[in-house]
Motif scaffolding. Structure first.
Motif, PDB file in Angstrom:
ATOM      1  N   ALA A   3     -16.556   9.993 -80.224  1.00 51.69           N
ATOM      2  CA  ALA A   3     -18.013  10.127 -80.448  1.00 51.69           C
ATOM      3  C   ALA A   3     -18.570   8.679 -80.072  1.00 51.69           C
ATOM      4  O   ALA A   3     -19.822   8.553 -79.404  1.00 51.69           O
ATOM      5  CB  ALA A   3     -18.436  10.670 -81.745  1.00 51.69           C
ATOM      6  N   LEU A   4     -18.012   7.776 -80.682  1.00 54.48           N
ATOM      7  CA  LEU A   4     -18.825   6.529 -80.527  1.00 54.48           C
ATOM      8  C   LEU A   4     -18.687   6.041 -79.075  1.00 54.48           C
ATOM      9  O   LEU A   4     -19.475   5.365 -78.303  1.00 54.48           O
ATOM     10  CB  LEU A   4     -17.920   5.319 -81.364  1.00 54.48           C
ATOM     11  CG  LEU A   4     -18.348   5.457 -82.743  1.00 54.48           C
ATOM     12  CD1 LEU A   4     -17.395   4.306 -83.665  1.00 54.48           C
ATOM     13  CD2 LEU A   4     -19.730   5.251 -83.236  1.00 54.48           C
ATOM     14  N   GLN A  15     -18.669   8.264 -76.589  1.00 54.70           N
ATOM     15  CA  GLN A  15     -19.591   8.993 -75.605  1.00 54.70           C
ATOM     16  C   GLN A  15     -20.951   8.396 -75.849  1.00 54.70           C
ATOM     17  O   GLN A  15     -21.761   8.602 -75.032  1.00 54.70           O
ATOM     18  CB  GLN A  15     -19.450  10.331 -76.037  1.00 54.70           C
ATOM     19  CG  GLN A  15     -18.016  10.846 -75.723  1.00 54.70           C
ATOM     20  CD  GLN A  15     -17.732  10.973 -74.228  1.00 54.70           C
ATOM     21  OE1 GLN A  15     -18.580  10.947 -73.258  1.00 54.70           O
ATOM     22  NE2 GLN A  15     -16.599  10.807 -73.680  1.00 54.70           N
ATOM     23  N   THR A  16     -21.269   7.911 -77.354  1.00 55.68           N
ATOM     24  CA  THR A  16     -22.680   7.800 -77.530  1.00 55.68           C
ATOM     25  C   THR A  16     -23.116   6.350 -77.359  1.00 55.68           C
ATOM     26  O   THR A  16     -24.075   5.958 -76.968  1.00 55.68           O
ATOM     27  CB  THR A  16     -23.243   8.255 -79.006  1.00 55.68           C
ATOM     28  OG1 THR A  16     -22.113   7.335 -79.881  1.00 55.68           O
ATOM     29  CG2 THR A  16     -22.743   9.711 -79.178  1.00 55.68           C
ATOM     30  N   VAL A  17     -22.049   5.531 -77.251  1.00 53.41           N
ATOM     31  CA  VAL A  17     -22.218   4.195 -77.315  1.00 53.41           C
ATOM     32  C   VAL A  17     -21.615   3.187 -76.125  1.00 53.41           C
ATOM     33  O   VAL A  17     -22.238   2.451 -75.220  1.00 53.41           O
ATOM     34  CB  VAL A  17     -22.050   3.182 -78.574  1.00 53.41           C
ATOM     35  CG1 VAL A  17     -22.433   1.664 -78.435  1.00 53.41           C
ATOM     36  CG2 VAL A  17     -22.940   3.743 -79.800  1.00 53.41           C
TER      37      VAL A  17
END
Length: 270
Positions: free
Chosen positions: A218-219, A221-223
Motif C-alpha cells: 500500500a505504501l 502504491q500510494t507513496v
C-alpha cells in the motif's frame, strides 16, 4: 542381540482432550496475534535504530575512546603498578613470612608442643592405658550396649511402626488418589496452554508478515510509485534543463571572466 527399539505408541485422544484444546487455542490465538504484530513492529524499529544510530554512535563515543584509553593509558599503568606491587609489597611480604613468621613458629611448635606431648605420652599416658581401657569398657561400652539392645532398639521399632501407620500410609494414599491425579490434570492443562501459545505464535507470525507485506504494498502504491514517477518525469528533466541551460553557461561565463581577469592582471604586472 539387543531388543529392537519400538517407537512409543501414542495414546488416542478422547473427546475431553479435544474439548479442552480447541477453545484454549482459539482464545490464545485471539490474544497472541496483536502481541506478535506489536512485537514484530518493535523489533523492526529496534533493528533499524541499532543499525543506523546506536551502533555508529556507540563506536564513536565508547569503543574507540575506551580502546585508546586501554591501550595508551591503562595497560602501561597496570604494568607499572604490577611491577611496583611485586617489588614493594609481594617480595617483602614473602621474605617476612618466611623468615619472621614461619621459622619462629616452627621452632616454638617443635620445642613447646611436640616435645612436651611426646614426653607426656611416653611417661604418663602409655603406662596408664591398660587401666583406662578397663574402665572405659565396664563404665561406657557395656552400659551402652545394654541400653542399645534393651531400650533403643524396641523404642525405634515402635516409633517406626507408628510413623508407618500414622504418617507414611496416609501420605501415600493422599499422593496416589489426590495429588497425583491433580498434578496430571494440571500438567495436561499446562501442556495444552503451551502448545496453544506455540501454535498461536507461529500463526501470528504469518499474519504479521502478511500484514507487513500488505502495508508495504500500500505504501509503495500510494507513496513510492508516485514519488518515483515524479522524480523521473519532473525532477530529472528539470535538473537536466537547469544543468544545461543555467549551470553550464554560468560556469563557462565565470571561467571566461576569471581567465580574462588573470590575463589582464598578468599584463598589468608585466
Amino acid at each position: 542381540m539387543e531388543p529392537e527399539m519400538r517407537p512409543a505408541r501414542r495414546e488416542p485422544e478422547g473427546c475431553l482432550v479435544a474439548a479442552v484444546r480447541l477453545p484454549v487455542r482459539i482464545v490464545v490465538l485471539v490474544v497472541v496475534v496483536p502481541v506478535r504484530m506489536l512485537w514484530d513492529l518493535l523489533a523492526l524499529c529496534a533493528r533499524t535504530l541499532h543499525r543506523t544510530v546506536l551502533r555508529p554512535l556507540g563506536r564513536c563515543l565508547l569503543v574507540i575512546p575506551f580502546t585508546w584509553l586501554w591501550r595508551a593509558v591503562l595497560t602501561p599503568l597496570g604494568r607499572g603498578a604490577g611491577r611496583l606491587v611485586q617489588y614493594l609489597v609481594v617480595a617483602p611480604a614473602v621474605w617476612g613470612w618466611r623468615y619472621l613468621v614461619v621459622a619462629p613458629a616452627r621452632w616454638l611448635w617443635r620445642y613447646l608442643v611436640v616435645a612436651p606431648a611426646r614426653w607426656l605420652w611416653r611417661g604418663v599416658l602409655a603406662p596408664a592405658g591398660a587401666g583406662i581401657a578397663w574402665l572405659v569398657r565396664h563404665l561406657v561400652v557395656v552400659p551402652a550396649l545394654w541400653g542399645w539392645r534393651w531400650v533403643l532398639v524396641p523404642v525405634g521399632r515402635g516409633t517406626a511402626w507408628l510413623l508407618r501407620t500414622l504418617v507414611a500410609v496416609p501420605l501415600v494414599t493422599l499422593w496416589r488418589w489426590v495429588l497425583a491425579p491433580l498434578g496430571r490434570g494440571l500438567a495436561f492443562l499446562g501442556r495444552e496452554v503451551a502448545a496453544a501459545f506455540a501454535v498461536a505464535w507461529r500463526v501470528a507470525g504469518y499474519v504479521s508478515r502478511a500484514a507487513g507485506r500488505a502495508v508495504k504494498w500500500a505504501l509503495w502504491q500510494t507513496v513510492g510509485r508516485p514519488a518515483r514517477w515524479f522524480y523521473r518525469s519532473v525532477c530529472t528533466p528539470l535538473g537536466h534543463f537547469a544543468r544545461d541551460a543555467v549551470w553550464r553557461p554560468a560556469r563557462d561565463a565565470v571561467r571566461a571572466a576569471l581567465s580574462a581577469a588573470r590575463r589582464t592582471l598578468r599584463r598589468a604586472l608585466l
